[in-house]
Design a protein around this motif. Structure first.
Motif, PDB file in Angstrom:
ATOM      1  N   LYS A  79       0.849  -1.179   0.000  1.00 20.31           N
ATOM      2  CA  LYS A  79       0.000   0.000   0.000  1.00 20.31           C
ATOM      3  C   LYS A  79       0.897   1.246   0.000  1.00 20.31           C
ATOM      4  O   LYS A  79       1.888   1.297   0.737  1.00 20.31           O
ATOM      5  N   VAL A  80       0.532   2.221  -0.829  1.00 21.71           N
ATOM      6  CA  VAL A  80       1.354   3.433  -0.952  1.00 21.71           C
ATOM      7  C   VAL A  80       0.458   4.666  -0.916  1.00 21.71           C
ATOM      8  O   VAL A  80      -0.760   4.584  -1.103  1.00 21.71           O
ATOM      9  N   ARG A  81       1.104   5.827  -0.704  1.00 25.32           N
ATOM     10  CA  ARG A  81       0.387   7.102  -0.610  1.00 25.32           C
ATOM     11  C   ARG A  81       1.274   8.180  -1.213  1.00 25.32           C
ATOM     12  O   ARG A  81       2.385   8.416  -0.740  1.00 25.32           O
ATOM     13  N   VAL A  82       0.810   8.809  -2.286  1.00 22.90           N
ATOM     14  CA  VAL A  82       1.616   9.812  -2.982  1.00 22.90           C
ATOM     15  C   VAL A  82       0.770  11.049  -3.278  1.00 22.90           C
ATOM     16  O   VAL A  82      -0.459  11.009  -3.239  1.00 22.90           O
ATOM     17  N   ALA A  83       1.472  12.138  -3.587  1.00 21.05           N
ATOM     18  CA  ALA A  83       0.812  13.373  -4.011  1.00 21.05           C
ATOM     19  C   ALA A  83       1.653  14.004  -5.107  1.00 21.05           C
ATOM     20  O   ALA A  83       2.880  13.878  -5.129  1.00 21.05           O
ATOM     21  N   GLY A  84       0.959  14.688  -6.042  1.00 19.43           N
ATOM     22  CA  GLY A  84       1.701  15.335  -7.122  1.00 19.43           C
ATOM     23  C   GLY A  84       0.762  15.997  -8.106  1.00 19.43           C
ATOM     24  O   GLY A  84      -0.444  16.134  -7.879  1.00 19.43           O
ATOM     25  N   GLY A 137      -3.350   3.831  -2.513  1.00 16.76           N
ATOM     26  CA  GLY A 137      -3.627   2.695  -3.377  1.00 16.76           C
ATOM     27  C   GLY A 137      -2.607   1.593  -3.229  1.00 16.76           C
ATOM     28  O   GLY A 137      -1.747   1.621  -2.332  1.00 16.76           O
ATOM     29  N   GLU A 138      -2.688   0.633  -4.123  1.00 22.57           N
ATOM     30  CA  GLU A 138      -1.786  -0.515  -4.106  1.00 22.57           C
ATOM     31  C   GLU A 138      -0.843  -0.428  -5.296  1.00 22.57           C
ATOM     32  O   GLU A 138      -1.270  -0.210  -6.431  1.00 22.57           O
ATOM     33  N   PHE A 150      -2.722   1.433  -8.255  1.00 17.52           N
ATOM     34  CA  PHE A 150      -4.149   1.199  -8.440  1.00 17.52           C
ATOM     35  C   PHE A 150      -4.875   1.937  -7.323  1.00 17.52           C
ATOM     36  O   PHE A 150      -4.818   1.545  -6.152  1.00 17.52           O
ATOM     37  N   VAL A 151      -5.517   3.043  -7.696  1.00 16.72           N
ATOM     38  CA  VAL A 151      -6.057   3.981  -6.716  1.00 16.72           C
ATOM     39  C   VAL A 151      -7.250   3.381  -5.983  1.00 16.72           C
ATOM     40  O   VAL A 151      -8.154   2.806  -6.596  1.00 16.72           O
ATOM     41  N   GLU A 152      -7.240   3.573  -4.655  1.00 17.24           N
ATOM     42  CA  GLU A 152      -8.365   3.177  -3.814  1.00 17.24           C
ATOM     43  C   GLU A 152      -9.073   4.395  -3.223  1.00 17.24           C
ATOM     44  O   GLU A 152     -10.278   4.358  -2.987  1.00 17.24           O
ATOM     45  N   GLU A 153      -8.320   5.463  -2.983  1.00 14.89           N
ATOM     46  CA  GLU A 153      -8.890   6.688  -2.425  1.00 14.89           C
ATOM     47  C   GLU A 153      -8.238   7.887  -3.106  1.00 14.89           C
ATOM     48  O   GLU A 153      -7.014   7.951  -3.240  1.00 14.89           O
TER      49      GLU A 153
END
Length: 511
Positions: A79-84, A137-138, A150-153
């Motif tokens: 699971k990862v969390r990014v912004a851009g 997402g994953e 693969f976005v989840e939120e």
């Protein structure tokens, strides 16, 4: 004034811009109606995209057989969390592929209506190129093997009201790129990386000097006298004290005062201002490094200059053979050292010690000779015939003493100053001296230098306090100045100095 032919085209362009902004504002209004702040909120614990990409090895692959007997491959990952910022969108029905970029890199996002749910999908319909988003997402791979989140939120962070430049053309006008540097950084290929390299180079310079025992200081930028260089200053006025002041044109004289006070190794990385022309190699506001070391000389400074540059190349990881335009610069140490007079003889074809030959050569080159000292002519001939031939990096050493008023003379050749300039592809990058610390000779040279200048000229005043400082005893020393913008320009393969200054001075924008 617009021609009749161009006016309809301009009007069409303006109409198109207004239509784009109107469409974006409609999406912004929809976000507000959904209870979402279009200007975002705090978004903690995001990972750098480069760090996420480094997790590729944690993705596992499973193979299975469908009811029809076909082999299928599925992936699972962390699971990862990014912004851009969104730089590319490819909607295809109930799927959207997005390229997201942050300061460390780019990654693909996959949004599927079935996977993210109706609210996230509704937010996705409000997205435009240039918008700033965050996702949870994953990290997996697509069927084609592309690393993808693969976005989840989906988290909306900032709406962009102006459309970004066209992907393949970008902003092609250099002045517009420099004026709108924020757009250039966000969308220009390699631009952000170049300015990141600049910060790495500057940090490396500081680390090199601090590691050698130098103290970093901050000198005044407002001076009563424009000293330390021959340049036209910017003038200002201090109302409370009722006195004229100038923006500094050099860092030198205050740093030398610190040598007198016992700070034996000092440097400053700071802004300098010269009220002069603009060119690919000059900006009125630029960054200088000046370094002074007690009990050293110009040879000490040569070794230091070489170390600074080599360490900077190590910091950006580019190796010692660096492309510059269609050429290559080989910074492999040791750098070449050549005598000023030998180069003048080689490229100008004269005997530098023969004044008659010097004058004749100057006239042949179309240089004015009336009333000029032969050493001044020698230097003008050097600029005309030698500098462009200096591929370098090469230290040009031992200049005529009469054109170096702040430099110690050679003890056995008083007509020669212990000075070097570092040249690379015809461009002067560094200037260094064995510093003059004789107060009587310094005062005499100042007076000679100022002869003939009008009293009201801002550069026609002697810095008597500096001479007084020398009378209190400045140790023998070496001093060095390096133009940081030019150094970055050379190390990052940039065609002009304006491409390595975030906000160069520009004319007023046409309206």
């Amino acid at each position: 004034m617009l021609s009749d032919e161009s006016r309809p085209w301009i009007e069409d362009q303006n109409a198109a811009v207004h239509a784009i902004e109107a469409a974006r504002r409609q999406k912004m209004d929809k976000l507000v109606q959904m209870g979402i702040d279009p200007w975002g909120h705090r978004f903690d614990n995001q990972q750098a995209i480069a760090d996420v990409r480094a997790l590729e090895g944690e993705i596992t692959e499973q193979k299975s057989t469908s009811e029809g007997g076909r082999e299928q491959t599925t992936f699972s990952g962390p699971k990862v969390r990014v912004a851009g910022r969104i730089v590319l969108m490819r909607p295809t029905g109930k799927l959207i592929f997005i390229n997201l970029v942050d300061r460390t890199g780019t990654i693909q996002l996959f949004l599927g209506q079935a996977q993210v749910g109706e609210r996230n999908w509704e937010i996705a319909q409000c997205l435009d190129l240039g918008d700033i988003i965050g996702v949870d997402g994953e990290l997996k791979k697509t069927k084609t093997g592309e690393l993808t989140i693969f976005v989840e939120e989906l988290h909306f962070l900032t709406k962009t009201l102006e459309a970004p430049p066209e992907k393949h053309k970008g902003i092609t006008d250099p002045e517009l790129r420099q004026r709108m540097r924020y757009v250039d950084l966000a969308y220009g290929e390699g631009v952000l990386e170049r300015f990141v390299q600049r910060t790495q180079i500057v940090r490396s310079i500081r680390e090199t000097l601090v590691g050698e025992g130098y103290y970093e200081i901050e000198g005044p930028t407002l001076h009563t006298i424009a000293g330390g260089a021959a340049a036209r200053p910017f003038e200002t006025f201090h109302n409370a004290l009722g006195m004229p002041l100038v923006m500094r044109i050099a860092l030198e004289l205050h740093l030398k005062r610190l040598l007198v006070g016992g700070m034996e190794r000092v440097f400053e990385l700071g802004r300098v201002y010269r009220n002069e022309g603009i060119s690919p190699r000059h900006n009125p506001e630029f960054t200088m490094l000046e370094v002074y070391q007690a009990f050293g000389n110009y040879e000490t400074m040569m070794d230091l200059t070489q170390n600074i540059i080599v360490n900077a190349l190590d910091a950006i990881g580019s190796g010692y053979k660096v492309p510059f335009g269609d050429k290559e610069i080989d910074f492999t140490p040791p750098f070449q050292r050549c005598c000023y007079r030998d180069l003048l003889a080689e490229h100008a074809g004269i005997d530098p010690a023969n004044d008659a030959e010097v004058i004749a050569c100057a006239k042949k080159l179309g240089l004015a000779t009336e009333g000029k000292h032969p050493d001044v002519l020698r230097n003008e001939i050097f600029e005309e015939t030698v500098e462009d031939k200096l591929v370098g990096p090469v230290f040009v050493i031992d200049y005529p003493a009469s054109i170096c008023p702040l430099t110690k003379r050679k003890s056995d050749q008083p007509e020669i100053a212990e000075r070097f300039e570092l040249f690379i592809h015809g461009m002067e990058l560094a200037n260094a001296y064995t510093e003059l610390n004789d107060p009587d000779l310094q005062e005499k040279l100042f007076r000679t230098q100022l002869e003939g200048m009008a009293e009201e000229d801002s550069m026609a005043r002697m810095d008597t306090d500096f001479v007084r400082a020398l009378r209190n005893g400045m140790p023998p020393a070496g001093g060095l100045g390096i133009g940081i913008d030019r150094l970055v320009m050379l190390l990052t393969n940039s065609s002009t100095i304006r491409e390595v200054i975030l906000f160069p001075l520009l004319r007023h924008e046409a309206t």
